[in-house]
Design an enzyme around this catalytic site. Structure first.
Site, short mmCIF file in Angstrom:
data_model
loop_
_atom_site.label_atom_id
_atom_site.label_comp_id
_atom_site.label_asym_id
_atom_site.label_seq_id
_atom_site.Cartn_x
_atom_site.Cartn_y
_atom_site.Cartn_z
N LYS A 1 47.18 48.85 85.78
CA LYS A 1 46.42 49.84 86.52
C LYS A 1 47.05 50.09 87.89
O LYS A 1 46.81 51.11 88.52
CB LYS A 1 44.99 49.31 86.73
CG LYS A 1 44.23 49.06 85.46
CD LYS A 1 42.83 48.55 85.81
CE LYS A 1 42.56 47.32 85.01
NZ LYS A 1 41.26 46.69 85.40
N GLY A 2 47.83 49.12 88.35
CA GLY A 2 48.30 49.13 89.74
C GLY A 2 49.09 50.35 90.16
O GLY A 2 49.05 50.75 91.32
N GLU B 1 56.02 51.99 88.08
CA GLU B 1 55.40 50.66 88.21
C GLU B 1 55.02 50.40 89.67
O GLU B 1 55.61 50.98 90.58
CB GLU B 1 56.41 49.61 87.69
CG GLU B 1 56.02 48.17 87.85
CD GLU B 1 54.78 47.75 87.08
OE1 GLU B 1 53.73 48.39 87.27
OE2 GLU B 1 54.84 46.75 86.33
N ASP B 2 54.06 49.54 89.88
CA ASP B 2 53.65 49.23 91.26
C ASP B 2 54.62 48.25 91.92
O ASP B 2 55.06 48.45 93.04
CB ASP B 2 52.21 48.71 91.32
CG ASP B 2 51.92 47.52 90.40
OD1 ASP B 2 52.84 47.06 89.69
OD2 ASP B 2 50.76 47.07 90.38
N ASP C 1 58.28 41.81 90.01
CA ASP C 1 58.28 40.45 90.53
C ASP C 1 59.27 39.63 89.69
O ASP C 1 60.47 39.65 89.94
CB ASP C 1 56.83 39.95 90.44
CG ASP C 1 56.59 38.62 91.12
OD1 ASP C 1 56.89 38.50 92.31
OD2 ASP C 1 56.09 37.70 90.46
N PHE D 1 52.69 37.60 98.33
CA PHE D 1 51.69 38.31 97.55
C PHE D 1 51.08 39.43 98.37
O PHE D 1 50.54 39.20 99.45
CB PHE D 1 50.59 37.36 97.04
CG PHE D 1 49.87 37.95 95.87
CD1 PHE D 1 50.36 37.81 94.57
CD2 PHE D 1 48.71 38.69 96.06
CE1 PHE D 1 49.71 38.38 93.49
CE2 PHE D 1 48.05 39.27 94.98
CZ PHE D 1 48.55 39.11 93.69
N VAL D 2 51.19 40.66 97.85
CA VAL D 2 50.72 41.84 98.58
C VAL D 2 49.59 42.55 97.84
O VAL D 2 49.49 42.46 96.61
CB VAL D 2 51.88 42.83 98.88
CG1 VAL D 2 52.82 42.26 99.91
CG2 VAL D 2 52.63 43.20 97.60
P1 IMP Z 1 56.44 40.68 86.68
O1 IMP Z 1 56.31 40.83 85.21
O2 IMP Z 1 56.45 39.24 87.10
O3 IMP Z 1 57.58 41.45 87.27
O4 IMP Z 1 55.09 41.17 87.30
C1 IMP Z 1 54.83 42.48 87.58
C2 IMP Z 1 53.34 42.65 87.71
O5 IMP Z 1 52.69 41.55 88.36
C3 IMP Z 1 53.05 43.85 88.57
O6 IMP Z 1 52.95 45.01 87.79
C4 IMP Z 1 51.73 43.49 89.23
O7 IMP Z 1 50.66 43.89 88.40
C5 IMP Z 1 51.75 41.99 89.32
N1 IMP Z 1 52.18 41.54 90.65
C6 IMP Z 1 53.34 40.94 90.97
N2 IMP Z 1 53.42 40.66 92.28
C7 IMP Z 1 52.26 41.10 92.82
C8 IMP Z 1 51.74 41.12 94.17
O8 IMP Z 1 52.36 40.68 95.15
N3 IMP Z 1 50.51 41.67 94.30
C9 IMP Z 1 49.80 42.18 93.27
N4 IMP Z 1 50.25 42.21 92.01
C10 IMP Z 1 51.47 41.65 91.79
MG MG Z 2 51.37 46.00 87.13
#
Ligand code: IMP
Ligand code: MG
Length: 171
Positions: free
Chosen positions: A39-40, A95-96, A99, A148-149
Protein backbone atom coordinates in the site's frame (compact mmCIF):
# COMPACT_ATOMS: atom_id res chain seq x y z
CA UNK A 1 8.69 6.96 20.00
CA UNK A 2 10.35 10.11 18.64
CA UNK A 3 10.12 11.43 15.09
CA UNK A 4 12.37 13.83 13.18
CA UNK A 5 11.90 15.14 9.64
CA UNK A 6 14.32 13.65 7.11
CA UNK A 7 12.85 14.79 3.77
CA UNK A 8 10.58 17.82 3.54
CA UNK A 9 7.46 18.24 1.45
CA UNK A 10 9.24 20.77 -0.80
CA UNK A 11 12.14 18.36 -1.43
CA UNK A 12 9.67 15.59 -2.27
CA UNK A 13 7.72 17.75 -4.74
CA UNK A 14 10.87 18.89 -6.51
CA UNK A 15 12.37 15.39 -6.81
CA UNK A 16 9.11 13.77 -7.93
CA UNK A 17 8.79 16.37 -10.70
CA UNK A 18 12.35 15.60 -11.88
CA UNK A 19 11.64 11.87 -11.87
CA UNK A 20 8.43 12.40 -13.85
CA UNK A 21 10.34 14.33 -16.54
CA UNK A 22 12.99 11.64 -16.85
CA UNK A 23 10.46 8.80 -17.00
CA UNK A 24 8.46 10.67 -19.66
CA UNK A 25 11.58 11.06 -21.79
CA UNK A 26 12.48 7.37 -21.38
CA UNK A 27 9.05 5.79 -21.89
CA UNK A 28 7.68 8.12 -24.56
CA UNK A 29 6.17 6.11 -27.44
CA UNK A 30 5.53 2.97 -25.40
CA UNK A 31 2.26 1.55 -24.14
CA UNK A 32 2.99 2.08 -20.49
CA UNK A 33 1.47 0.87 -17.24
CA UNK A 34 2.32 2.26 -13.82
CA UNK A 35 2.20 -0.70 -11.44
CA UNK A 36 1.78 0.63 -7.94
CA UNK A 37 2.98 -1.64 -5.14
CA UNK A 38 0.32 -1.54 -2.40
CA UNK A 39 0.00 0.00 0.00
CA UNK A 40 2.96 2.26 0.71
CA UNK A 41 3.60 3.48 -2.85
CA UNK A 42 0.08 4.86 -3.37
CA UNK A 43 1.05 8.38 -2.30
CA UNK A 44 4.23 8.49 -4.40
CA UNK A 45 2.55 6.85 -7.40
CA UNK A 46 -0.30 9.34 -7.71
CA UNK A 47 2.09 12.30 -7.39
CA UNK A 48 4.54 10.76 -9.86
CA UNK A 49 1.88 9.93 -12.46
CA UNK A 50 0.72 13.54 -12.43
CA UNK A 51 4.29 14.57 -13.33
CA UNK A 52 4.47 12.17 -16.27
CA UNK A 53 3.59 13.86 -19.56
CA UNK A 54 2.28 10.85 -21.50
CA UNK A 55 -0.68 8.56 -21.19
CA UNK A 56 -0.18 5.73 -18.74
CA UNK A 57 -2.47 3.02 -17.43
CA UNK A 58 -2.57 2.24 -13.71
CA UNK A 59 -2.63 -1.10 -11.96
CA UNK A 60 -1.84 -2.48 -8.51
CA UNK A 61 0.08 -5.37 -7.04
CA UNK A 62 0.42 -6.29 -3.38
CA UNK A 63 3.11 -8.45 -1.86
CA UNK A 64 3.46 -9.73 1.66
CA UNK A 65 5.49 -7.34 3.76
CA UNK A 66 6.85 -6.85 7.23
CA UNK A 67 3.58 -7.44 9.03
CA UNK A 68 3.91 -5.37 12.14
CA UNK A 69 7.64 -5.83 12.41
CA UNK A 70 10.45 -3.50 11.45
CA UNK A 71 12.40 -6.33 9.85
CA UNK A 72 11.56 -8.52 6.86
CA UNK A 73 10.71 -12.20 7.21
CA UNK A 74 12.58 -12.75 3.94
CA UNK A 75 9.67 -14.61 2.33
CA UNK A 76 7.80 -12.73 -0.42
CA UNK A 77 4.37 -13.83 -1.63
CA UNK A 78 2.02 -12.07 -4.03
CA UNK A 79 -1.21 -11.17 -2.22
CA UNK A 80 -2.90 -9.27 -5.06
CA UNK A 81 -2.20 -9.82 -8.74
CA UNK A 82 -2.42 -7.05 -11.36
CA UNK A 83 -5.57 -7.02 -13.53
CA UNK A 84 -4.22 -5.57 -16.81
CA UNK A 85 -2.62 -7.45 -19.69
CA UNK A 86 1.14 -6.87 -19.42
CA UNK A 87 2.25 -8.66 -22.57
CA UNK A 88 4.19 -6.29 -24.86
CA UNK A 89 3.76 -3.34 -22.51
CA UNK A 90 6.25 -1.12 -20.72
CA UNK A 91 5.63 -1.66 -17.02
CA UNK A 92 6.90 0.89 -14.53
CA UNK A 93 6.89 -0.70 -11.09
CA UNK A 94 6.35 2.05 -8.54
CA UNK A 95 7.57 1.25 -5.03
CA UNK A 96 7.83 3.23 -1.81
CA UNK A 97 11.19 1.97 -0.56
CA UNK A 98 13.75 -0.71 -1.38
CA UNK A 99 15.40 -2.23 1.65
CA UNK A 100 16.67 -5.83 1.41
CA UNK A 101 15.65 -5.90 -2.27
CA UNK A 102 13.69 -9.13 -1.82
CA UNK A 103 10.26 -7.65 -2.64
CA UNK A 104 11.43 -5.88 -5.78
CA UNK A 105 13.39 -8.85 -7.06
CA UNK A 106 10.25 -10.94 -6.74
CA UNK A 107 7.88 -8.37 -8.30
CA UNK A 108 10.32 -7.70 -11.17
CA UNK A 109 10.58 -11.42 -11.96
CA UNK A 110 6.83 -11.84 -11.76
CA UNK A 111 6.14 -8.98 -14.20
CA UNK A 112 8.74 -10.30 -16.63
CA UNK A 113 6.93 -13.62 -16.38
CA UNK A 114 3.70 -11.91 -17.42
CA UNK A 115 5.38 -10.99 -20.73
CA UNK A 116 6.08 -7.27 -20.29
CA UNK A 117 8.41 -6.00 -23.01
CA UNK A 118 10.06 -3.40 -20.78
CA UNK A 119 10.18 -3.51 -16.98
CA UNK A 120 11.42 -0.42 -15.13
CA UNK A 121 11.42 0.32 -11.43
CA UNK A 122 10.85 3.69 -9.78
CA UNK A 123 11.33 3.81 -6.04
CA UNK A 124 10.71 6.84 -3.87
CA UNK A 125 13.38 5.81 -1.34
CA UNK A 126 16.34 3.46 -1.49
CA UNK A 127 18.42 2.01 1.34
CA UNK A 128 21.35 0.57 -0.66
CA UNK A 129 23.31 -0.39 2.48
CA UNK A 130 20.48 -2.72 3.58
CA UNK A 131 20.49 -4.98 0.50
CA UNK A 132 20.42 -8.74 0.99
CA UNK A 133 20.01 -9.44 -2.72
CA UNK A 134 21.39 -7.44 -5.62
CA UNK A 135 18.71 -5.11 -7.00
CA UNK A 136 19.08 -1.71 -8.63
CA UNK A 137 16.12 0.54 -9.39
CA UNK A 138 16.06 2.54 -12.63
CA UNK A 139 14.74 5.66 -10.89
CA UNK A 140 15.47 6.54 -7.27
CA UNK A 141 13.94 9.51 -5.46
CA UNK A 142 16.30 9.64 -2.49
CA UNK A 143 18.99 7.27 -1.20
CA UNK A 144 18.96 7.15 2.59
CA UNK A 145 20.90 5.47 5.39
CA UNK A 146 19.49 2.17 6.70
CA UNK A 147 17.10 3.64 9.26
CA UNK A 148 13.37 3.13 9.69
CA UNK A 149 11.31 5.90 8.08
CA UNK A 150 7.62 6.77 8.06
CA UNK A 151 5.29 9.14 6.23
CA UNK A 152 4.36 9.88 2.59
CA UNK A 153 2.87 6.38 2.40
CA UNK A 154 5.41 4.57 4.58
CA UNK A 155 4.00 3.00 7.72
CA UNK A 156 4.99 1.40 10.94
CA UNK A 157 2.31 -1.15 11.86
CA UNK A 158 -0.17 0.71 9.56
CA UNK A 159 0.40 4.03 11.30
CA UNK A 160 1.87 7.31 10.03
CA UNK A 161 1.17 6.79 6.29
CA UNK A 162 -0.59 10.14 5.96
CA UNK A 163 2.28 12.27 7.28
CA UNK A 164 3.03 14.71 4.41
CA UNK A 165 6.83 14.38 4.69
CA UNK A 166 9.36 11.65 5.54
CA UNK A 167 10.35 11.23 9.17
CA UNK A 168 12.76 8.95 11.01
CA UNK A 169 11.22 6.78 13.68
CA UNK A 170 13.41 6.12 16.69
CA UNK A 171 12.61 4.15 19.85
P1 IMP B 1 12.47 -5.27 1.03
O1 IMP B 1 11.79 -6.44 0.41
O2 IMP B 1 13.28 -5.65 2.22
O3 IMP B 1 13.25 -4.44 0.05
O4 IMP B 1 11.34 -4.39 1.67
C1 IMP B 1 10.63 -3.46 0.99
C2 IMP B 1 9.37 -3.16 1.76
O5 IMP B 1 9.57 -3.12 3.17
C3 IMP B 1 8.88 -1.79 1.39
O6 IMP B 1 8.00 -1.85 0.29
C4 IMP B 1 8.19 -1.31 2.65
O7 IMP B 1 6.85 -1.74 2.64
C5 IMP B 1 8.92 -2.01 3.76
N1 IMP B 1 9.93 -1.14 4.37
C6 IMP B 1 11.28 -1.25 4.27
N2 IMP B 1 11.91 -0.29 4.94
C7 IMP B 1 10.94 0.48 5.49
C8 IMP B 1 10.97 1.68 6.29
O8 IMP B 1 12.01 2.25 6.65
N3 IMP B 1 9.76 2.17 6.65
C9 IMP B 1 8.58 1.60 6.28
N4 IMP B 1 8.51 0.51 5.51
C10 IMP B 1 9.69 -0.06 5.13
MG1 MG C 1 6.02 -1.79 0.22
Amino acid sequence: MAQTTLISRAQIDQRVAEMGKQITADLQGTEAIALCVLKGAVFFCTDLMRQIGMDMALDFIQVSSYGNEKYSSGVVTILKEPMLEMRGKAVLIVEDIIDSGLSMREVHRYIEGRGAEVVKTATFLDKPAARKVDFKADYVGFSIDPQFVIGYGLDFAEKYRNLPDVQVLTD
